[in-house]
Design an enzyme around this catalytic site. Structure first.
Site, PDB file in Angstrom:
ATOM      1  N   ASP A   8       1.823   2.705   1.142  1.00  0.00           N
ATOM      2  CA  ASP A   8       1.684   2.116  -0.188  1.00  0.00           C
ATOM      3  C   ASP A   8       2.414   3.044  -1.156  1.00  0.00           C
ATOM      4  OD1 ASP A   8       0.777   0.574  -2.382  1.00  0.00           O
ATOM      5  OD2 ASP A   8      -0.951   1.897  -2.634  1.00  0.00           O
ATOM      6  N   GLU A  69       4.524  -2.024   1.839  1.00  0.00           N
ATOM      7  CA  GLU A  69       4.425  -3.105   0.872  1.00  0.00           C
ATOM      8  C   GLU A  69       5.758  -3.307   0.174  1.00  0.00           C
ATOM      9  OE1 GLU A  69       0.221  -4.152  -1.133  1.00  0.00           O
ATOM     10  OE2 GLU A  69       1.079  -2.256  -1.785  1.00  0.00           O
ATOM     11  N   HIS A 141      -5.250   4.002  -2.754  1.00  0.00           N
ATOM     12  CA  HIS A 141      -3.868   4.021  -2.264  1.00  0.00           C
ATOM     13  C   HIS A 141      -3.844   4.131  -0.733  1.00  0.00           C
ATOM     14  CE1 HIS A 141      -2.242   4.286  -6.298  1.00  0.00           C
ATOM     15  NE2 HIS A 141      -3.147   5.218  -6.556  1.00  0.00           N
TER      16      HIS A 141
END
EC number: 3.1.21.10
Length: 162
Positions: A8, A69, A141
């Site tokens: 992330d 992502e 996160h």
């Protein structure tokens, strides 16, 4: 056994999580964390911290695949640009370490984990904790990175149809 790193990316905090997936798509959680850069460093120094720390994580765990992502456009163009810098460094490290990169939209990750592409962070964390029993993860996160890794397992296993 396939070892996957979920990522992330972020300029202040880049979350990472490592899981193993066996031939039956069972998941074993190995570790997670956050690469923090702080805001007192200059842009180049912050990117260098992400670069070096991520290389250390990859060296320590030796994953064979990566799930990351995709970037989304923020309302604030400066934030999107800064996120793009951090994401670029993460992609560079994956390329240097010869890891196969798999990208997933945020809504796709949320849908694969919770069944709802617009789930909030608490819903994602709740479901990640249902999937990985006895998980003690504090930073969202790292939880997001774990969700991306699990999404990759589900996608590889054809449990989830796009």
């Amino acid at each position: 056994m396939t070892r996957i790193i979920g990522l992330d990316p972020g300029m202040s905090k880049t979350g990472w999580a490592i899981i193993d997936m066996d031939e039956r798509s069972n998941i074993e959680f190995l570790g997670s964390g956050t690469i923090s850069t702080g805001n007192k460093l200059g842009m180049g120094e912050r990117l260098h911290v992400i670069f070096e720390q991520l290389k250390k994580v990859i060296s320590l765990y030796s994953p064979s695949e990566a799930a990351i992502e995709k970037i989304f456009v923020n309302k604030n163009p400066k934030s999107s640009l800064t996120l793009g810098y951090a994401r670029g460094i993460v992609i560079l490290v994956l390329e240097i370490t010869e890891l196969t990169m798999n990208e997933y939209d945020t809504n796709y990750v949320k849908k694969s984990i919770t069944g709802n592409g617009h789930a909030d962070k608490d819903q994602v964390i709740f479901m990640v904790k249902q999937i990985i029993k006895n998980l003690n993860i504090k930073c969202h996160h790292a939880a997001d990175a774990l969700a991306v890794a699990i999404c990759h397992v589900y996608t590889k296993s054809s449990y989830f149809v796009r």
